[in-house]
Design a protein around this motif. Structure first.
Motif, PDB file in Angstrom:
ATOM      1  N   PRO A   1     -91.844 -40.822  64.516  1.00 10.85           N
ATOM      2  CA  PRO A   1     -92.812 -40.960  65.610  1.00 10.85           C
ATOM      3  C   PRO A   1     -93.182 -42.427  65.844  1.00 10.85           C
ATOM      4  O   PRO A   1     -93.284 -43.189  64.872  1.00 10.85           O
ATOM      5  CB  PRO A   1     -94.034 -40.171  65.105  1.00 10.85           C
ATOM      6  N   PRO A   2     -93.396 -42.886  67.085  1.00  8.36           N
ATOM      7  CA  PRO A   2     -93.326 -42.094  68.310  1.00  8.36           C
ATOM      8  C   PRO A   2     -91.941 -42.061  68.956  1.00  8.36           C
ATOM      9  O   PRO A   2     -91.803 -41.516  70.048  1.00  8.36           O
ATOM     10  CB  PRO A   2     -94.316 -42.819  69.222  1.00  8.36           C
ATOM     11  N   PHE A   3     -90.910 -42.662  68.292  1.00 14.37           N
ATOM     12  CA  PHE A   3     -89.565 -42.557  68.852  1.00 14.37           C
ATOM     13  C   PHE A   3     -89.155 -41.096  69.006  1.00 14.37           C
ATOM     14  O   PHE A   3     -88.456 -40.741  69.960  1.00 14.37           O
ATOM     15  CB  PHE A   3     -88.551 -43.269  67.947  1.00 14.37           C
ATOM     16  N   SER A   4     -89.566 -40.248  68.073  1.00 14.56           N
ATOM     17  CA  SER A   4     -89.152 -38.838  68.121  1.00 14.56           C
ATOM     18  C   SER A   4     -89.682 -38.150  69.372  1.00 14.56           C
ATOM     19  O   SER A   4     -88.960 -37.383  70.020  1.00 14.56           O
ATOM     20  CB  SER A   4     -89.631 -38.108  66.863  1.00 14.56           C
ATOM     21  N   GLU A   5     -90.937 -38.413  69.736  1.00 11.99           N
ATOM     22  CA  GLU A   5     -91.504 -37.802  70.934  1.00 11.99           C
ATOM     23  C   GLU A   5     -90.863 -38.356  72.207  1.00 11.99           C
ATOM     24  O   GLU A   5     -90.781 -37.651  73.220  1.00 11.99           O
ATOM     25  CB  GLU A   5     -93.017 -38.028  70.996  1.00 11.99           C
ATOM     26  N   TYR A   6     -90.404 -39.602  72.165  1.00  6.09           N
ATOM     27  CA  TYR A   6     -89.905 -40.261  73.380  1.00  6.09           C
ATOM     28  C   TYR A   6     -88.405 -40.547  73.298  1.00  6.09           C
ATOM     29  O   TYR A   6     -87.906 -41.444  73.968  1.00  6.09           O
ATOM     30  CB  TYR A   6     -90.712 -41.542  73.635  1.00  6.09           C
ATOM     31  N   ALA A   7     -87.686 -39.750  72.505  1.00  6.75           N
ATOM     32  CA  ALA A   7     -86.243 -39.947  72.374  1.00  6.75           C
ATOM     33  C   ALA A   7     -85.522 -39.821  73.710  1.00  6.75           C
ATOM     34  O   ALA A   7     -84.514 -40.504  73.952  1.00  6.75           O
ATOM     35  CB  ALA A   7     -85.672 -38.932  71.372  1.00  6.75           C
ATOM     36  N   ASN A   8     -86.025 -38.966  74.603  1.00  8.73           N
ATOM     37  CA  ASN A   8     -85.388 -38.791  75.909  1.00  8.73           C
ATOM     38  C   ASN A   8     -85.453 -40.043  76.777  1.00  8.73           C
ATOM     39  O   ASN A   8     -84.740 -40.140  77.784  1.00  8.73           O
ATOM     40  CB  ASN A   8     -86.029 -37.626  76.668  1.00  8.73           C
ATOM     41  N   PHE A   9     -86.287 -40.998  76.392  1.00  8.77           N
ATOM     42  CA  PHE A   9     -86.405 -42.243  77.146  1.00  8.77           C
ATOM     43  C   PHE A   9     -85.278 -43.224  76.790  1.00  8.77           C
ATOM     44  O   PHE A   9     -85.144 -44.262  77.435  1.00  8.77           O
ATOM     45  CB  PHE A   9     -87.744 -42.916  76.859  1.00  8.77           C
ATOM     46  N   PHE A  10     -84.463 -42.906  75.781  1.00 10.65           N
ATOM     47  CA  PHE A  10     -83.513 -43.869  75.231  1.00 10.65           C
ATOM     48  C   PHE A  10     -82.067 -43.398  75.343  1.00 10.65           C
ATOM     49  O   PHE A  10     -81.763 -42.219  75.179  1.00 10.65           O
ATOM     50  CB  PHE A  10     -83.799 -44.100  73.741  1.00 10.65           C
ATOM     51  N   ASN A  11     -81.187 -44.350  75.590  1.00  8.08           N
ATOM     52  CA  ASN A  11     -79.764 -44.237  75.290  1.00  8.08           C
ATOM     53  C   ASN A  11     -79.450 -45.201  74.154  1.00  8.08           C
ATOM     54  O   ASN A  11     -80.100 -46.240  74.007  1.00  8.08           O
ATOM     55  CB  ASN A  11     -78.902 -44.595  76.499  1.00  8.08           C
ATOM     56  N   VAL A  12     -78.436 -44.862  73.365  1.00  7.65           N
ATOM     57  CA  VAL A  12     -78.009 -45.739  72.270  1.00  7.65           C
ATOM     58  C   VAL A  12     -76.514 -46.005  72.417  1.00  7.65           C
ATOM     59  O   VAL A  12     -75.721 -45.074  72.601  1.00  7.65           O
ATOM     60  CB  VAL A  12     -78.298 -45.117  70.889  1.00  7.65           C
ATOM     61  N   HIS A  13     -76.145 -47.273  72.342  1.00 10.24           N
ATOM     62  CA  HIS A  13     -74.759 -47.699  72.507  1.00 10.24           C
ATOM     63  C   HIS A  13     -74.365 -48.543  71.302  1.00 10.24           C
ATOM     64  O   HIS A  13     -75.206 -49.242  70.719  1.00 10.24           O
ATOM     65  CB  HIS A  13     -74.604 -48.541  73.785  1.00 10.24           C
ATOM     66  N   ILE A  14     -73.100 -48.476  70.936  1.00  8.13           N
ATOM     67  CA  ILE A  14     -72.595 -49.313  69.846  1.00  8.13           C
ATOM     68  C   ILE A  14     -71.482 -50.197  70.375  1.00  8.13           C
ATOM     69  O   ILE A  14     -70.711 -49.803  71.262  1.00  8.13           O
ATOM     70  CB  ILE A  14     -72.122 -48.480  68.640  1.00  8.13           C
ATOM     71  N   ILE A  15     -71.416 -51.419  69.842  1.00  9.98           N
ATOM     72  CA  ILE A  15     -70.360 -52.368  70.200  1.00  9.98           C
ATOM     73  C   ILE A  15     -69.601 -52.703  68.923  1.00  9.98           C
ATOM     74  O   ILE A  15     -70.179 -53.151  67.922  1.00  9.98           O
ATOM     75  CB  ILE A  15     -70.930 -53.645  70.840  1.00  9.98           C
ATOM     76  N   TYR A  16     -68.279 -52.461  68.954  1.00 10.56           N
ATOM     77  CA  TYR A  16     -67.423 -52.674  67.792  1.00 10.56           C
ATOM     78  C   TYR A  16     -67.013 -54.150  67.737  1.00 10.56           C
ATOM     79  O   TYR A  16     -66.053 -54.563  68.382  1.00 10.56           O
ATOM     80  CB  TYR A  16     -66.184 -51.794  67.890  1.00 10.56           C
ATOM     81  N   VAL A  17     -67.768 -54.931  66.977  1.00  9.67           N
ATOM     82  CA  VAL A  17     -67.473 -56.359  66.822  1.00  9.67           C
ATOM     83  C   VAL A  17     -66.744 -56.535  65.489  1.00  9.67           C
ATOM     84  O   VAL A  17     -67.332 -56.333  64.418  1.00  9.67           O
ATOM     85  CB  VAL A  17     -68.765 -57.200  66.843  1.00  9.67           C
ATOM     86  N   PRO A  18     -65.464 -56.917  65.494  1.00 10.09           N
ATOM     87  CA  PRO A  18     -64.697 -56.974  64.240  1.00 10.09           C
ATOM     88  C   PRO A  18     -64.985 -58.239  63.439  1.00 10.09           C
ATOM     89  O   PRO A  18     -65.123 -59.336  63.995  1.00 10.09           O
ATOM     90  CB  PRO A  18     -63.250 -56.954  64.720  1.00 10.09           C
ATOM     91  N   SER A  19     -65.071 -58.096  62.134  1.00  7.81           N
ATOM     92  CA  SER A  19     -65.163 -59.230  61.216  1.00  7.81           C
ATOM     93  C   SER A  19     -63.849 -59.357  60.443  1.00  7.81           C
ATOM     94  O   SER A  19     -63.148 -58.360  60.213  1.00  7.81           O
ATOM     95  CB  SER A  19     -66.324 -59.043  60.238  1.00  7.81           C
ATOM     96  N   ALA A  20     -63.540 -60.569  60.036  1.00  8.42           N
ATOM     97  CA  ALA A  20     -62.301 -60.792  59.278  1.00  8.42           C
ATOM     98  C   ALA A  20     -62.389 -60.200  57.883  1.00  8.42           C
ATOM     99  O   ALA A  20     -61.375 -59.749  57.323  1.00  8.42           O
ATOM    100  CB  ALA A  20     -62.006 -62.284  59.200  1.00  8.42           C
ATOM    101  N   GLU A  21     -63.627 -60.188  57.333  1.00  8.36           N
ATOM    102  CA  GLU A  21     -63.832 -59.631  55.999  1.00  8.36           C
ATOM    103  C   GLU A  21     -65.069 -58.740  56.009  1.00  8.36           C
ATOM    104  O   GLU A  21     -65.883 -58.803  56.924  1.00  8.36           O
ATOM    105  CB  GLU A  21     -63.977 -60.747  54.962  1.00  8.36           C
ATOM    106  N   SER A  22     -65.219 -57.946  54.975  1.00  9.25           N
ATOM    107  CA  SER A  22     -66.313 -56.975  54.902  1.00  9.25           C
ATOM    108  C   SER A  22     -67.522 -57.554  54.175  1.00  9.25           C
ATOM    109  O   SER A  22     -67.390 -58.395  53.286  1.00  9.25           O
ATOM    110  CB  SER A  22     -65.847 -55.715  54.171  1.00  9.25           C
ATOM    111  N   GLY A  23     -68.698 -57.053  54.545  1.00  8.19           N
ATOM    112  CA  GLY A  23     -69.907 -57.383  53.807  1.00  8.19           C
ATOM    113  C   GLY A  23     -70.729 -58.493  54.422  1.00  8.19           C
ATOM    114  O   GLY A  23     -70.769 -58.663  55.636  1.00  8.19           O
TER     115      GLY A  23
END
Length: 474
Positions: A69-91
């Protein structure tokens, strides 16, 4: 209404970051992006072979955020997007130079890896502070890269979050909050978004350079004057000392150990929730679309359906009132039907007024009220219906201070209306004073001669009641 954040390229140290487009995906879709708040999650420390893990991690974070809360009550107000940004190494980098307390309790192997945004533990000499770069001196160039990625891939974002592929506890705030995949990282991310998106302050003492007036921090200690006075005595809200600066100035907070801005395992306190919902409403209207819409409808036939599509909280706390030719017609419905006997010959006006009546806002004393309206002008002649024209509007009405002794400040912001009227009404229904307000201008109303007590401030646009707020005269 929502303000799109179109980022511009800029030059730092005479270096220009070239455009680069990455793969992106929507993982929470509640409607058109221009009608929603857009959270964009960027990958950091994920190699391209680890993108399936990044998506899984991002979904886990999203589910946690929108169960809070309060994101849970207003979840319909949001879209969520991900951008795949590659790294040469992990971590993420860990130079091993940070403070020893957290190093002992949260050990991290010393590492130096090649990642896109150079995520680094031990930033600013704090072991758990995971930031893009080791300190502010190096951060500018990386901020340029972050801005460039957002500009090239999702320029209309509302909030960005950088998710770091590291299992160790850490994170940071600032314009672009960053969090690791450690199990506590999800709560770190929510806390840091509290800073970045809502300008909430830490409710543990953050140090002298981080204090200032905010939703949940004030130098005011008087319970009748502090900005969260309307919450005092509810849900453990009071005026609690948050620390003292080196200059001797004291700062106060609304909760004491019971807010996520102090303890990650806690919920947001009532004052923070109110400020967060205020931000939601500042940026978007709950009115998604309506019918008939902005075009003129020629020669319509009876019955006529008027419909709303609303972005609703869960549970739904939106309330609507429908007014036909100045008279109440319906309430709390998403549509009405007009038949011929309902109309007069000539010009008829149907208006719906929508506002959020959630208990998470203290409506009576809350400084700002947001109202969405749609007005249809219906031309009915002796030959039948001729035209229907429509106009939508979104109002932000401010009244402060409240309670007040000598004067109150009144202001409204509107997309389509130049003037509204406020009437001050006594408890016995008498109109005490009336004042016309102009869009974007602050007006001061003298109430010094009024007797102490409770009044109503009714706000009207073209004789349609937009809002009614309680005014306390001291």
């Amino acid at each position: 209404m929502k303000q799109h954040l179109y980022l511009l390229f800029f030059i730092i140290n005479f270096q220009i970051v070239s455009a680069q487009v990455f793969t992106q995906e929507t993982i929470q879709n509640n409607g058109d992006n221009d009608k929603r708040l857009n959270l964009v999650i960027l990958s950091e420390g994920y190699q391209s072979t680890e993108f399936a893990k990044f998506k899984t991690d991002a979904i886990t974070y999203t589910n946690t955020i929108f169960s809070t809360p309060p994101f849970s009550e207003y979840a319909n107000f949001f879209n969520v997007h991900i951008i795949y940004v590659p790294s040469a190494e992990s971590g993420a980098d860990h130079p091993g130079t940070g403070s020893t307390y957290y190093e002992t309790n949260f050990p991290i192997p010393t590492t130096d890896v090649d990642t896109y945004f150079n995520a680094t533990f031990d930033s600013f000499d704090l072991h758990y502070l995971l930031f893009y770069e080791i300190d502010e001196n190096y951060a500018n160039n990386t901020e340029l890269k972050i801005n460039s990625v957002l500009t090239d891939n999702f320029p209309t974002y509302d909030q960005a979050l950088i998710l770091v592929n590291s299992p160790y506890y850490g994170g940071s705030g600032g314009e672009f909050p960053m969090a690791s995949t450690d199990p506590a990282g999800q709560q770190v991310a929510i806390h840091e978004i509290g800073h970045s998106f809502f300008n909430l302050k830490d409710e543990y003492y953050p140090g002298d350079i981080h204090v200032g007036e905010a939703i949940n921090m004030s130098a005011e200690s008087n319970i009748t004057a502090v900005k969260w006075k309307n919450w005092i005595g509810t849900n453990a809200i009071d005026v609690h000392l948050n620390g003292t600066t080196s200059a001797g100035e004291k700062w106060y907070k609304p909760a004491n150990g019971s807010c996520k801005m102090e303890v990650l395992s806690q919920s947001f306190c009532s004052v923070c929730k109110e400020g967060m919902i205020e931000k939601f409403h500042d940026l978007i209207s709950p009115l998604e679309k309506y019918s008939p819409n902005n075009t003129t409808v020629n020669n319509p036939e009876f019955p006529i359906n008027f419909d709303l599509t609303l972005i609703k909280p869960n549970p739904n706390t939106l309330e609507s009132s429908w007014i036909l030719n100045g008279n109440a017609f319906a309430s709390n419905v998403d549509g009405v039907t007009i038949v011929e006997p309902d109309l007069n010959t000539g010009i008829n006006t149907l208006t719906t007024v929508i506002h959020d009546n959630t208990a998470l806002l203290k409506i009576d004393n809350h400084e700002t009220t947001h109202i969405s309206t749609v007005t249809w002008t219906i031309n009915q002649s002796t030959l039948g219906l001729e035209t229907i024209e429509s106009l939508s509007d979104y109002f932000k009405i401010l009244m402060y201070p409240n309670p007040a002794s000598d004067s109150i400040n009144l202001k409204f912001e509107s997309e389509a209306t130049e003037m509204i009227t406020v009437d001050i009404i006594s408890v016995d229904g008498r109109k005490i004073v009336s004042k016309t307000l102009s869009n974007l201008n602050t007006s001061t109303l003298d109430i010094s001669t009024l007797s102490s007590g409770i009044y109503l401030a009714n706000f009207y646009s073209k004789n349609v009641l937009l809002a009614s707020k309680k005014l306390v005269k001291e």
